[in-house]
Design an enzyme around this catalytic site. Structure first.
Site, mmCIF file in Angstrom:
data_model
loop_
_atom_site.group_PDB
_atom_site.id
_atom_site.type_symbol
_atom_site.label_atom_id
_atom_site.label_comp_id
_atom_site.label_asym_id
_atom_site.label_seq_id
_atom_site.Cartn_x
_atom_site.Cartn_y
_atom_site.Cartn_z
ATOM 1 N N ASP A 160 -54.914 37.683 -42.994
ATOM 2 C CA ASP A 160 -54.208 36.768 -42.091
ATOM 3 C C ASP A 160 -54.413 35.305 -42.488
ATOM 4 O O ASP A 160 -53.606 34.453 -42.133
ATOM 5 C CB ASP A 160 -54.725 36.945 -40.651
ATOM 6 C CG ASP A 160 -54.603 38.378 -40.167
ATOM 7 O OD1 ASP A 160 -53.923 39.180 -40.839
ATOM 8 O OD2 ASP A 160 -55.206 38.694 -39.128
ATOM 9 N N ASP A 192 -47.043 43.582 -41.920
ATOM 10 C CA ASP A 192 -47.573 44.684 -42.727
ATOM 11 C C ASP A 192 -47.812 45.987 -41.972
ATOM 12 O O ASP A 192 -48.407 46.922 -42.515
ATOM 13 C CB ASP A 192 -48.810 44.233 -43.518
ATOM 14 C CG ASP A 192 -49.898 43.623 -42.650
ATOM 15 O OD1 ASP A 192 -49.653 43.426 -41.445
ATOM 16 O OD2 ASP A 192 -50.987 43.332 -43.176
ATOM 17 N N ASP A 227 -49.149 33.194 -40.097
ATOM 18 C CA ASP A 227 -50.360 33.823 -40.612
ATOM 19 C C ASP A 227 -49.972 34.385 -41.974
ATOM 20 O O ASP A 227 -48.811 34.770 -42.187
ATOM 21 C CB ASP A 227 -50.794 34.993 -39.713
ATOM 22 C CG ASP A 227 -51.535 34.539 -38.462
ATOM 23 O OD1 ASP A 227 -51.599 33.319 -38.203
ATOM 24 O OD2 ASP A 227 -52.038 35.421 -37.739
ATOM 25 N N CYS A 230 -54.889 44.683 -43.582
ATOM 26 C CA CYS A 230 -55.394 43.518 -42.834
ATOM 27 C C CYS A 230 -56.806 43.144 -43.269
ATOM 28 O O CYS A 230 -57.151 41.965 -43.304
ATOM 29 C CB CYS A 230 -55.511 43.828 -41.340
ATOM 30 S SG CYS A 230 -54.052 44.450 -40.551
ATOM 31 N N HIS A 244 -47.322 39.838 -37.515
ATOM 32 C CA HIS A 244 -47.473 40.251 -38.926
ATOM 33 C C HIS A 244 -46.445 41.304 -39.350
ATOM 34 O O HIS A 244 -45.980 42.103 -38.543
ATOM 35 C CB HIS A 244 -48.886 40.763 -39.217
ATOM 36 C CG HIS A 244 -49.933 39.787 -38.777
ATOM 37 N ND1 HIS A 244 -51.231 40.138 -38.543
ATOM 38 C CD2 HIS A 244 -49.857 38.444 -38.536
ATOM 39 C CE1 HIS A 244 -51.921 39.061 -38.171
ATOM 40 N NE2 HIS A 244 -51.099 38.025 -38.144
HETATM 41 O O1 DAV Z 1 -50.082 46.076 -33.952
HETATM 42 O O2 DAV Z 1 -48.608 46.796 -35.248
HETATM 43 C C1 DAV Z 1 -50.405 45.001 -36.951
HETATM 44 C C2 DAV Z 1 -50.745 43.745 -37.653
HETATM 45 C C3 DAV Z 1 -51.375 43.970 -38.895
HETATM 46 N N1 DAV Z 1 -51.655 42.761 -39.634
HETATM 47 C C4 DAV Z 1 -49.396 45.950 -34.934
HETATM 48 C C5 DAV Z 1 -49.582 44.722 -35.780
#
Ligand code: DAV
Length: 360
Positions: free
Chosen positions: A114, A243, A192, A345, A241
């Site tokens: 991030d 990903d 981020d 992450c 995010h």
């Molecule tokens: O809760 O699906 C995930 C974020 C990962 N960087 C989610 C967000």
């Protein structure tokens, strides 16, 4: 492992991985309540938990379980020949203030993905939208200085002010049948690093409650003509995010979250990429998830075009990855996922063996 590549060199998610930063659980604290909290935390029943406990250390049993997961992950990476680096511990308990806001504490150094956007030979410190994460870059200063001394480019995006002007007043997350909206205004550039995903000369970004259009514009102008930054249209009630939503895993293979991706960018269709639809996660509902959703199942880490580290227990995506021609390596990660994020992450790739090119 000796390499002829620059010390920092990463153009996509799949070139053979040589060096990576893995986050640490030590010093992690429950994110203190702040304006952005209800816009990103997926479950409303958790909001009282954050109001009451934000700023405290995570309970010891959660910390120990997450540490075990991270130790297994580091062990797998090293066994696969990857150099693993770790952030430095900083004083996460220290309250801090700026001319615009105060924060009860920092959050820790769990998720380097991030904080640092690594593109080519450059490390960009992201202009993050969470106030409590304003100083999280501290954890990576020692490593950044080391990479800088070895030739990397190192820059920080404009440090955001994060005054009330950066957040919409009286924001409510959208319902499933409403258009997507985020809590951020366009007052200043924000993103981020995990709002961004690399695919050679094409970079994909989705707006979220940590990433606004000004942030995307800043990134395009900063990277210049060598790159095209594409905004991906997504829907998420609590967007944070890209990903666990949209993930080019290997040349010609795009993994998508079927609940979130509304429109696949034309260039993938034109170039004949396979669209891999992620099966629903297998994590049981009873498993506590304090920050993210169960879609962390698709937050995998590619070691090269075939080998992929996947969260143990996610049998459906593991089976699908095999069918799609990948070689999954399972790693216990549910406990880390409870308090932080997934395998992607928890890392940021520093060096992969490959060159900048176009995949379209
Ligand atoms: O809760 O699906 C995930 C974020 C990962 N960087 C989610 C967000």
């Amino acid at each position: 492992m000796a390499s002829d590549y620059p010390v920092v060199n990463t153009h996509n998610e799949w070139d053979p991985l040589e060096e990576i930063i893995v986050g640490i659980v030590e010093g992690a604290r429950i994110p203190p309540w702040e304006t952005v909290t209800p816009a990103v935390v997926h479950h409303d029943y958790l909001l009282d938990f954050y109001r009451q406990n934000g700023g405290q250390p995570w309970p010891q049993e959660l910390v120990e379980a997450a540490q075990k997961d991270i130790a297994e992950f580091v062990h797998i990476l090293e066994a696969e020949g990857v150099t693993v680096r770790r952030p430095s511990l900083y004083d996460t308990a220290k309250p801090f203030s700026t001319p615009d806001f105060e924060s009860l504490s920092s959050c820790g150094a769990l998720m380097p993905r991030d904080v640092l956007l690594v593109i080519g030979d450059q490390i960009i410190e992201a202009p993050m939208g969470w106030r409590s994460r304003h100083h999280e870059n501290h954890a990576y200063k020692d490593l950044c200085k080391e990479y800088f001394r070895q030739g990397a480019r190192w820059v920080s995006a404009p440090r955001p002010q994060l005054s009330e002007a950066s957040y919409k007043k009286d924001f409510l997350p959208p319902a499933e049948d409403e258009p997507m909206r985020t809590i951020l205004t366009e007052h200043e550039p924000l993103f981020d690093a995990a709002d961004v995903i690399k695919c050679g000369k094409d970079i994909f970004v989705a707006q979220s409650s940590c990433c606004n259009r000004a942030g995307i514009d800043w990134l395009q102008r900063h990277l210049g003509d060598a790159y095209t930054v594409h905004e991906v249209e997504v829907f998420d009630t609590h967007p944070m995010h890209i990903d666990a939503t949209f993930y080019p895993l290997a040349p010609g293979k795009l993994l998508i979250n079927p609940e979130r991706v509304k429109k696949i960018p034309e260039i993938f269709k034109k170039s004949g990429w396979d669209i891999l639809v992620c099966p629903p996660p297998n994590m049981p509902d009873s498993h506590p998830m304090y920050t993210c959703s169960k879609w962390l199942s698709m937050n995998v880490l590619m070691l090269d075009e075939e080998r992929v580290i996947v969260s143990k227990g996610e049998d459906d995506i593991i089976r699908a990855l095999k069918d799609w021609g990948f070689k999954p390596i399972e790693c216990s990660f549910y406990h880390f996922e409870s308090i932080a994020g997934g395998l992607h992450c928890a890392t940021v790739d520093i060096r992969r063996r490959g060159e900048l090119q176009s995949y379209f």
